[in-house]
Design an enzyme around this catalytic site. Structure first.
Site, PDB file in Angstrom:
ATOM      1  N   ARG A  64       0.817  -1.233   0.000  1.00  0.00           N
ATOM      2  CA  ARG A  64       0.000   0.000   0.000  1.00  0.00           C
ATOM      3  C   ARG A  64       0.842   1.271   0.000  1.00  0.00           C
ATOM      4  NH1 ARG A  64      -3.530  -2.555   4.492  1.00  0.00           N
ATOM      5  NH2 ARG A  64      -1.666  -3.815   4.470  1.00  0.00           N
ATOM      6  N   GLU A 101       3.463  -7.034  12.860  1.00  0.00           N
ATOM      7  CA  GLU A 101       2.475  -7.100  13.942  1.00  0.00           C
ATOM      8  C   GLU A 101       1.894  -8.518  13.978  1.00  0.00           C
ATOM      9  OE1 GLU A 101      -0.832  -4.456  13.448  1.00  0.00           O
ATOM     10  OE2 GLU A 101      -1.659  -4.929  15.414  1.00  0.00           O
TER      11      GLU A 101
HETATM   12  P1  AMP Z   1       4.559  -2.969  11.564  1.00  0.00           P
HETATM   13  O1  AMP Z   1       5.776  -3.566  10.930  1.00  0.00           O
HETATM   14  O2  AMP Z   1       4.120  -3.721  12.809  1.00  0.00           O
HETATM   15  O3  AMP Z   1       4.724  -1.483  11.832  1.00  0.00           O
HETATM   16  O4  AMP Z   1       3.362  -3.155  10.544  1.00  0.00           O
HETATM   17  C1  AMP Z   1       3.201  -2.279   9.477  1.00  0.00           C
HETATM   18  C2  AMP Z   1       2.837  -2.976   8.195  1.00  0.00           C
HETATM   19  O5  AMP Z   1       1.821  -3.956   8.358  1.00  0.00           O
HETATM   20  C3  AMP Z   1       2.292  -1.954   7.215  1.00  0.00           C
HETATM   21  O6  AMP Z   1       2.816  -2.244   5.937  1.00  0.00           O
HETATM   22  C4  AMP Z   1       0.794  -2.116   7.277  1.00  0.00           C
HETATM   23  O7  AMP Z   1       0.248  -2.002   5.999  1.00  0.00           O
HETATM   24  C5  AMP Z   1       0.564  -3.508   7.886  1.00  0.00           C
HETATM   25  N1  AMP Z   1      -0.317  -3.466   9.062  1.00  0.00           N
HETATM   26  C6  AMP Z   1       0.034  -3.750  10.335  1.00  0.00           C
HETATM   27  N2  AMP Z   1      -0.978  -3.633  11.186  1.00  0.00           N
HETATM   28  C7  AMP Z   1      -2.035  -3.253  10.446  1.00  0.00           C
HETATM   29  C8  AMP Z   1      -3.400  -2.929  10.761  1.00  0.00           C
HETATM   30  N3  AMP Z   1      -3.873  -2.997  12.018  1.00  0.00           N
HETATM   31  N4  AMP Z   1      -4.204  -2.532   9.747  1.00  0.00           N
HETATM   32  C9  AMP Z   1      -3.727  -2.461   8.466  1.00  0.00           C
HETATM   33  N5  AMP Z   1      -2.476  -2.749   8.115  1.00  0.00           N
HETATM   34  C10 AMP Z   1      -1.616  -3.146   9.088  1.00  0.00           C
END
Ligand code: AMP
Length: 180
Positions: A64, A101
């Site tokens: 995205r 995550e």
């Molecule tokens: P992080 O590495 O934990 O910061 O996760 C970020 C990545 O995971 C981004 O590329 C987001 O598009 C996706 N992502 C993580 N959590 C969510 C969420 N709750 N809703 C949508 N996309 C998420």
């Protein structure tokens, strides 16, 4: 950041509980893409950061980040460089493993896509724990030795990713702060 834009975006952001797995509140940015007026406002916010930080290249995170990053690249006439999931980029790549995550993954960037002097803005739709963002910064640092900035449409602030990035000395910008 105008709080008006933040309110508008929050109103139009679809949140889907328990996707892709139980306990995750999925922030579905595609509900915002259905409204070109909002998309235009987001690109304007990114463009303001590009000007302020004298950015020379945009790095978009799979997938995205590609949408917002390439629109901002087009508007500002600067190159767009993709960071992609494992095995998708041809040619020689730098690789970095990271924690999501919800799981683990590896991202890659093409060697030679950035110069030492490039001031990079890394763009993604959302920051949660910051694992993806940090791994992307490490990929960029294989090539550029300049200050790195980040732009996220959404910061899930209670998951602390943006705090971690700031502590490491990166510039971090967002449009919406919400709970994850
Ligand atoms: P992080 O590495 O934990 O910061 O996760 C970020 C990545 O995971 C981004 O590329 C987001 O598009 C996706 N992502 C993580 N959590 C969510 C969420 N709750 N809703 C949508 N996309 C998420």
């Amino acid at each position: 950041m105008s709080s008006n834009l933040e309110k508008l975006l929050k109103k139009n952001l679809r949140v889907i509980p328990n996707f892709p797995k139980k306990g995750i509140m999925f922030q579905d940015i595609f509900s915002i893409l259905e409204k070109p007026r909002l998309l235009k406002m987001i690109v304007k916010e990114i463009s303001d950061v590009i000007k302020k930080e004298k950015i020379t290249k945009i790095v978009g995170i799979d997938a995205r980040g590609f949408i917002f990053g390439s629109l901002a690249s087009l508007k500002n006439g600067i190159p767009f460089i993709p960071v992609r999931k494992k095995g998708k980029l041809p040619g020689e790549v730098f690789k970095k493993k990271y924690k999501l995550e919800y799981g683990f993954d590896q991202i890659e960037i093409q060697k030679g896509s950035l110069l030492k002097k490039d001031r990079v803005l890394i763009v993604d739709d959302l920051i949660a724990t910051g694992g993806t963002a940090l791994a992307s910064a490490k990929l960029v640092e294989n090539m550029s030795d300049q200050q790195i900035s980040f732009m996220f449409v959404i910061d899930l602030y209670n998951l602390n990713g943006s705090v971690v990035l700031k502590k490491k000395g990166y510039n971090v910008f967002d449009i919406i702060k919400t709970e994850g």
